[in-house]
Design an enzyme around this catalytic site. Structure first.
Site, PDB file in Angstrom:
ATOM      1  N   HIS A  84      -3.507  -5.570   1.036  1.00  0.00           N
ATOM      2  CA  HIS A  84      -3.347  -5.898   2.445  1.00  0.00           C
ATOM      3  C   HIS A  84      -3.728  -7.372   2.634  1.00  0.00           C
ATOM      4  O   HIS A  84      -4.646  -7.875   1.994  1.00  0.00           O
ATOM      5  CB  HIS A  84      -4.259  -5.031   3.311  1.00  0.00           C
ATOM      6  N   CYS A 103       0.834  -1.207   0.000  1.00  0.00           N
ATOM      7  CA  CYS A 103       0.000   0.000   0.000  1.00  0.00           C
ATOM      8  C   CYS A 103       0.869   1.259   0.000  1.00  0.00           C
ATOM      9  O   CYS A 103       1.547   1.540  -0.978  1.00  0.00           O
ATOM     10  CB  CYS A 103      -0.975  -0.036   1.170  1.00  0.00           C
TER      11      CYS A 103
END
Length: 512
Positions: free
Chosen positions: A439, A334
């Protein structure tokens, strides 16, 4: 409802245990936390964002998470501002002062709506408080503790952490600062994280009961290596995350350094690596902590721009470059992925006052931060050296990354709700630097093993004799182990008297 004498006394874990126990005993159970402040979050199947703790508790209940389990999530973006996520969607980014002034309006209405939604659908709600219910300067505006207890007409268990010391002052002081009406809701005290011979605290239990006129319903032992994801970054001070690179117990272990960014988010992405045999993972606060790591991980962040500057100012960038030159693999998730690109742009100041920040320039991507937040569950398969390993995970980001000349995707993914595929992440030409928006990427057992074996091969490290770790099984076993220990040390008969019903299916205690 479970409240605590302070933050990080174990409320989330005890709520998880109660969720699992009640499900084992035949109830339809759901978790609820009116307001959470955490940079560890999760995405629901409908693409809404909630606190990670409530997603974990939903898993312990054997149900899908939804936005009503945590209607208000505060995600700090700086020292004085937080992004407010209301029922899973970004509501605004505001100062603490402005937020406190608005709690009695639309925000509280959302809490009531979410509570009523869950109460109509489940037999029991296990409600978690936030911090302490007696922060006196904030108490009149606190929606997460006694106001929620009154909304639900809930009996309350008060948890105190004996490990931090001062348990008598913590319990007695908390009760003294509650009003008489609020104190009447406290039906029991739980002493948490006890080490050693339980009988040595018999006098402590007696004194607590005499001083408070509230029964001590449980003394819960300290549980090591629980294997359940933590709620927030306070947990990073625990030894399992803090071990230095030189502490590696096995010369044949893969050493993995995770950079602890100032605005780190979703650090539980890396929990599987801390559980993996033959791996020594550790978080780093200083460049020298990286040591002789075989791999360096850049986690997510709530402020990519400022954390990029921090990497440069602290000397981490130089250390990362040196480790890369010496053969270490670099992986970003991310915000960490965004940092690995050529440039990160924030022209409208969504995260910071810095409009443009030069990245590490190790991946051919440019990221622009945008107002619209992406929160989706995805699945797909890996590209390049790891193709065609299937993967799944979730995305939470406000930036869009565009591939430049020489771009190679890390994976091809699609949202779980449609069939439109798209590239995710990036990999450099020799496969030593890679990044992804996914994630939970290391929860994918096949990828995790393949990636670790790639690192082992680069450094001539032999794999362990047995490394077939299944994260799904590991987490299910952790829930059951936690439930067993809490059931043994908590007076569940008293809990059932609060609920008003006996267990519906006693004795089996099977995994749901």
């Amino acid at each position: 409802m479970v409240m605590g004498t302070a933050s990080n006394v174990g409320k989330s874990v005890l709520c998880t245990a109660l969720c699992r126990i009640l499900v084992q005993d035949g109830y339809r159970v759901a978790p609820f936390k009116a307001q959470n402040m955490s940079l560890n979050s999760a995405v629901t199947p409908t693409g809404r964002e909630i606190g990670r703790a409530q997603a974990v508790q939903a898993a312990a209940c054997g149900i899908a998470a939804n936005e009503h389990m945590n209607p208000v999530l505060l995600k700090p973006t700086s020292l004085d501002k937080s992004q407010v996520v209301l029922q899973g969607r970004v509501y605004e980014t505001t100062s603490a002062r402005a937020y406190f002034q608005e709690r009695t309006g639309e925000i509280w209405d959302a809490v009531v709506e979410s509570y009523e939604y869950l109460a109509a659908r489940y037999d029991v709600l296990v409600i978690e408080g936030a911090g302490s219910p007696v922060e006196m300067n904030l108490k009149s505006r606190d929606i997460a503790n006694m106001r929620t207890a009154e909304l639900a007409d809930a009996d309350v268990l008060l948890v105190a952490d004996i490990e931090r010391g001062g348990i008598f002052a913590a319990v007695v002081g908390t009760l003294q600062l509650l009003s008489a009406r609020e104190r009447a809701r406290i039906r029991g005290v739980i002493v948490n994280k006890f080490r050693g011979d339980r009988s040595l605290f018999d006098d402590g239990v007696r004194l607590l009961e005499e001083l408070t006129d509230v029964p001590v319903l449980g003394v819960i032992p300290h549980l090591r290596d629980l294997g359940i994801e933590e709620e927030d970054s306070v947990a990073l001070d625990e030894r399992r995350y803090r071990s230095a690179s030189s502490d590696a117990p096995d010369r044949e272990a893969v050493r993995i350094a995770v950079i602890q960014l100032p605005h780190i988010s979703n650090f539980t992405d890396f929990d599987p690596l801390f559980l993996e045999p033959g791996v020594h993972a550790y978080f780093c606060r200083r460049p020298e902590d990286v040591g002789a790591a075989h791999a360096v991980l850049l986690p997510g962040t709530k402020n990519t721009m400022e954390d990029l500057q921090w990497l440069r100012e602290t000397g981490f960038v130089d250390v990362l470059a040196q480790r890369r030159a010496e053969g270490a693999v670099v992986f970003g998730v991310c915000g960490g992925y965004q940092m690995l690109g050529k440039e990160v742009r924030d022209p409208k100041g969504h995260e910071s006052s810095i409009p443009v920040c030069k990245g590490l320039d190790w991946l051919p991507v440019v990221t622009t931060l945008e107002h619209e937040k992406t929160t989706v569950l995805v699945q797909g398969h890996l590209e390049g050296a790891f193709a065609p390993i299937p993967v799944s995970g979730y995305e939470i980001h406000m930036g869009q990354s565009l591939g430049l000349s020489g771009y190679q995707p890390f994976a091809t993914v699609r949202q779980t709700t449609d069939d439109v595929t798209r590239p995710d992440g990036a990999v450099n030409a020799d496969g030593t630097v890679m990044g992804t928006y996914l994630h939970g990427i290391f929860d994918n057992d096949a990828f995790r093993q393949a990636w670790l074996n790639q690192v082992r091969e680069r450094f001539g490290i032999s794999p362990p004799v047995s490394s077939a770790l299944s994260m799904a099984s590991t987490r299910a076993q952790a829930f059951d182990r936690l439930a067993t220990v809490v059931r043994e040390h908590l007076e569940m008969d008293a809990v059932y008297r609060m609920i008003g019903h006996p267990p519906r299916a006693t004795g089996s205690h099977s995994t749901c």
